[in-house]
Design an enzyme around this catalytic site. Structure first.
Site, PDB file in Angstrom:
ATOM      1  N   TRP A  78      -0.679 -22.655   9.457  1.00 33.23           N
ATOM      2  CA  TRP A  78      -0.884 -22.885  11.134  1.00 33.23           C
ATOM      3  C   TRP A  78      -0.231 -21.982  11.649  1.00 33.23           C
ATOM      4  O   TRP A  78      -0.854 -21.134  12.613  1.00 33.23           O
ATOM      5  CB  TRP A  78      -0.564 -24.177  11.161  1.00 33.23           C
ATOM      6  CG  TRP A  78      -0.472 -24.432  12.869  1.00 33.23           C
ATOM      7  CD1 TRP A  78      -1.203 -23.918  13.669  1.00 33.23           C
ATOM      8  CD2 TRP A  78       0.414 -25.535  13.317  1.00 33.23           C
ATOM      9  NE1 TRP A  78      -0.878 -24.508  14.963  1.00 33.23           N
ATOM     10  CE2 TRP A  78       0.081 -25.182  14.984  1.00 33.23           C
ATOM     11  CE3 TRP A  78       1.325 -26.406  12.950  1.00 33.23           C
ATOM     12  CZ2 TRP A  78       0.870 -26.137  15.806  1.00 33.23           C
ATOM     13  CZ3 TRP A  78       1.953 -27.099  14.103  1.00 33.23           C
ATOM     14  CH2 TRP A  78       1.969 -26.995  15.062  1.00 33.23           C
TER      15      TRP A  78
ATOM     16  N   TYR B  70      -6.639 -20.949  13.573  1.00 35.10           N
ATOM     17  CA  TYR B  70      -5.145 -20.464  13.345  1.00 35.10           C
ATOM     18  C   TYR B  70      -5.431 -18.836  13.663  1.00 35.10           C
ATOM     19  O   TYR B  70      -6.112 -17.825  12.943  1.00 35.10           O
ATOM     20  CB  TYR B  70      -4.663 -20.344  11.955  1.00 35.10           C
ATOM     21  CG  TYR B  70      -4.458 -22.272  12.084  1.00 35.10           C
ATOM     22  CD1 TYR B  70      -4.829 -23.094  12.931  1.00 35.10           C
ATOM     23  CD2 TYR B  70      -4.397 -22.597  10.551  1.00 35.10           C
ATOM     24  CE1 TYR B  70      -4.458 -24.241  12.723  1.00 35.10           C
ATOM     25  CE2 TYR B  70      -4.279 -23.755  10.206  1.00 35.10           C
ATOM     26  CZ  TYR B  70      -4.284 -24.776  11.372  1.00 35.10           C
ATOM     27  OH  TYR B  70      -4.038 -26.072  11.162  1.00 35.10           O
TER      28      TYR B  70
ATOM     29  N   GLN C 203      -6.264 -35.731   8.733  1.00 33.97           N
ATOM     30  CA  GLN C 203      -5.485 -34.843   8.637  1.00 33.97           C
ATOM     31  C   GLN C 203      -4.365 -34.921  10.059  1.00 33.97           C
ATOM     32  O   GLN C 203      -4.892 -34.441  11.200  1.00 33.97           O
ATOM     33  CB  GLN C 203      -5.734 -33.164   8.658  1.00 33.97           C
ATOM     34  CG  GLN C 203      -4.263 -32.523   8.411  1.00 33.97           C
ATOM     35  CD  GLN C 203      -4.534 -30.981   8.093  1.00 33.97           C
ATOM     36  OE1 GLN C 203      -4.206 -30.213   8.673  1.00 33.97           O
ATOM     37  NE2 GLN C 203      -5.502 -30.804   7.201  1.00 33.97           N
TER      38      GLN C 203
ATOM     39  N   TRP D 193       0.593 -33.262   8.589  1.00 35.18           N
ATOM     40  CA  TRP D 193       0.955 -32.182   8.877  1.00 35.18           C
ATOM     41  C   TRP D 193       2.276 -32.256   9.556  1.00 35.18           C
ATOM     42  O   TRP D 193       2.688 -33.566  10.119  1.00 35.18           O
ATOM     43  CB  TRP D 193       0.208 -31.203   9.780  1.00 35.18           C
ATOM     44  CG  TRP D 193      -0.474 -31.759  10.786  1.00 35.18           C
ATOM     45  CD1 TRP D 193      -1.636 -32.558  11.027  1.00 35.18           C
ATOM     46  CD2 TRP D 193       0.073 -31.685  12.048  1.00 35.18           C
ATOM     47  NE1 TRP D 193      -1.944 -32.998  12.394  1.00 35.18           N
ATOM     48  CE2 TRP D 193      -0.778 -32.255  13.022  1.00 35.18           C
ATOM     49  CE3 TRP D 193       1.275 -30.994  12.991  1.00 35.18           C
ATOM     50  CZ2 TRP D 193      -0.650 -32.320  14.596  1.00 35.18           C
ATOM     51  CZ3 TRP D 193       1.437 -31.061  14.052  1.00 35.18           C
ATOM     52  CH2 TRP D 193       0.497 -31.505  15.056  1.00 35.18           C
ATOM     53  N   SER D 194       3.228 -31.398   9.680  1.00 38.28           N
ATOM     54  CA  SER D 194       4.641 -31.656  10.332  1.00 38.28           C
ATOM     55  C   SER D 194       5.333 -32.534   9.749  1.00 38.28           C
ATOM     56  O   SER D 194       5.921 -33.534  10.517  1.00 38.28           O
ATOM     57  CB  SER D 194       4.388 -31.526  11.834  1.00 38.28           C
ATOM     58  OG  SER D 194       5.355 -31.173  12.629  1.00 38.28           O
ATOM     59  N   PRO D 195       5.423 -32.688   8.472  1.00 39.05           N
ATOM     60  CA  PRO D 195       6.420 -33.812   7.893  1.00 39.05           C
ATOM     61  C   PRO D 195       8.090 -33.622   8.251  1.00 39.05           C
ATOM     62  O   PRO D 195       8.646 -34.505   8.205  1.00 39.05           O
ATOM     63  CB  PRO D 195       6.172 -33.859   6.568  1.00 39.05           C
ATOM     64  CG  PRO D 195       5.699 -32.246   6.285  1.00 39.05           C
ATOM     65  CD  PRO D 195       4.929 -31.834   7.249  1.00 39.05           C
TER      66      PRO D 195
ATOM     67  N   GLY E  34       4.752 -25.488   5.533  1.00 42.12           N
ATOM     68  CA  GLY E  34       4.480 -23.945   5.822  1.00 42.12           C
ATOM     69  C   GLY E  34       5.636 -23.236   5.561  1.00 42.12           C
ATOM     70  O   GLY E  34       6.703 -23.900   4.975  1.00 42.12           O
TER      71      GLY E  34
ATOM     72  N   SER F 194       7.949 -19.474   6.466  1.00 43.61           N
ATOM     73  CA  SER F 194       8.188 -18.148   7.074  1.00 43.61           C
ATOM     74  C   SER F 194       8.951 -17.259   6.147  1.00 43.61           C
ATOM     75  O   SER F 194       8.934 -15.916   6.475  1.00 43.61           O
ATOM     76  CB  SER F 194       9.036 -18.253   8.518  1.00 43.61           C
ATOM     77  OG  SER F 194      10.099 -18.803   8.141  1.00 43.61           O
TER      78      SER F 194
ATOM     79  N   ASN G  80      11.200 -27.026  -0.571  1.00 48.28           N
ATOM     80  CA  ASN G  80      10.348 -27.939  -0.277  1.00 48.28           C
ATOM     81  C   ASN G  80       9.478 -28.820  -1.302  1.00 48.28           C
ATOM     82  O   ASN G  80       9.224 -29.817  -1.448  1.00 48.28           O
ATOM     83  CB  ASN G  80       9.575 -27.727   0.980  1.00 48.28           C
ATOM     84  CG  ASN G  80      10.236 -27.447   2.216  1.00 48.28           C
ATOM     85  OD1 ASN G  80      11.363 -27.932   2.495  1.00 48.28           O
ATOM     86  ND2 ASN G  80       9.630 -26.621   3.225  1.00 48.28           N
TER      87      ASN G  80
END
Length: 334
Positions: free
Chosen positions: A21, A54, A177, A205-207, A285, A287, A295
């Site tokens: 994302w 995205y 989702q 998403w965003s856990p 996600g 970077s 994770n």
């Protein structure tokens, strides 16, 4: 890596899904994105989630290039349709039949594949008749361009109506989702029970709540340089709602719990969402590639009831549970 069935289907997906994302095509350079995808594959992740919106289609291109030499049958590739893309003209958005068919063709081209495993309605379209949307999805499935259909951030009532139409049209709605974390639990009261009844899984998403649940943002301290909260390209405006002093103070109380389990706070956060049996996978996600390996260690972790209670007590009233809430500010185009 462990695997779970997606809804009431025979499709298995990895407990950890790699999502792009806020990274591919925007926050990180393409070389780092490629190395992050390679790290995900090395860690056992087989499920990859993206969307046409995205980075205005660039994220799909980057993912497609990164996966081009992989055995397609060994992967589960997900994408989405709804938000504006391209020049963002009057038909370049929504869930009309026109936009769905143009979008799936564009996504397949960018992803360098003949089909996606899961095609998702990125949001509910209040302006297009649901019958039109579901009929278009049925035709996408019959054409072989998508194997399964899912949605994102739909309410329990919307899931029920869509599931009924899908059954009538000869296909199955298998997933939703939503945003879900220790701090954002609005799906638990209505969406999860409805989904269990309908045979729908959550791909959450965003856990880690945009990184807040990693514990790196300290109450009363300056925001760490190089983090999402200070990156205008990586979602600094989306994380603001989580940066209240009370929330950050409560999150720090999770550190001893994570220590007792031998986990990092990020691993604890990802493992926590996977304790919900209606969750098929948690999207992460990255970077940088190193974040993937860390994770992924959350897969397969079991948290006992006593520890779950300790987590609830640590977070107290900063947890959002109200099912009437819409998705949080962090949800834009997620």
């Amino acid at each position: 890596m462990e695997f779970r069935y997606l809804g009431n289907s025979g499709l298995k997906i990895s407990e950890i899904t790699y999502g792009n994302w806020l990274t591919h095509g925007s926050q990180v350079e393409n070389d780092i994105a490629k190395r992050s995808v390679a790290a995900a594959l090395e860690a056992g992740i087989t499920t990859f989630d993206t969307a046409d919106a995205y980075a205005n289609t660039v994220a799909e291109k980057v993912l497609g290039k990164a996966l081009k030499n992989e055995r397609r049958e060994s992967l589960e590739i997900f994408t989405k349709v709804y938000f504006p893309t391209g020049p963002k003209g009057h038909n370049d958005t929504g869930l009309s039949r026109k936009h769905i068919f143009e979008s799936i063709n564009g996504s397949l081209d960018r992803l360098r594949t003949d089909y996606v495993d899961l095609y998702q309605a990125h949001r509910y379209d209040y302006e297009t008749p649901l019958e039109e949307t579901m009929t278009a999805f049925a035709d996408v499935v019959r054409s072989g361009k998508a194997l399964y259909i899912g949605v994102s951030e739909w309410t329990a009532a919307q899931l029920r109506e869509a599931s009924t139409l899908a059954t009538q049209l000869g296909f199955q709605l298998v997933s939703n989702q939503p945003q879900y974390s220790m701090l954002w639990r609005v799906i638990e009261e209505q969406v999860v029970p409805a989904s269990e009844e309908l045979g729908i899984s959550q791909i959450v998403w965003s856990p880690v709540a945009q990184g807040v649940l990693t514990g790196k943002y300290k109450p009363g301290a300056e925001l760490p340089a190089g983090t999402r909260a200070t990156d205008s390209k990586g979602g600094d405006d989306m994380i603001k709602s989580w940066l209240r002093e009370e929330t950050l103070t409560r999150v720090q109380k999770l550190q001893p719990i994570a220590d007792d389990l031998g986990l990092t706070m990020a691993q604890l956060a990802v493992a926590w969402v996977l304790q919900n049996p209606n969750v098929a996978s948690a999207i992460i996600g990255a970077s940088k590639p190193e974040q993937i390996e860390s994770n992924v260690a959350a897969a397969g972790v079991k948290i006992d009831a006593e520890t779950l209670t300790r987590i609830d007590e640590a977070l107290g009233d900063v947890v959002e549970r109200d099912p009437s809430k819409t998705v949080s500010p962090a949800s834009r185009v997620a």
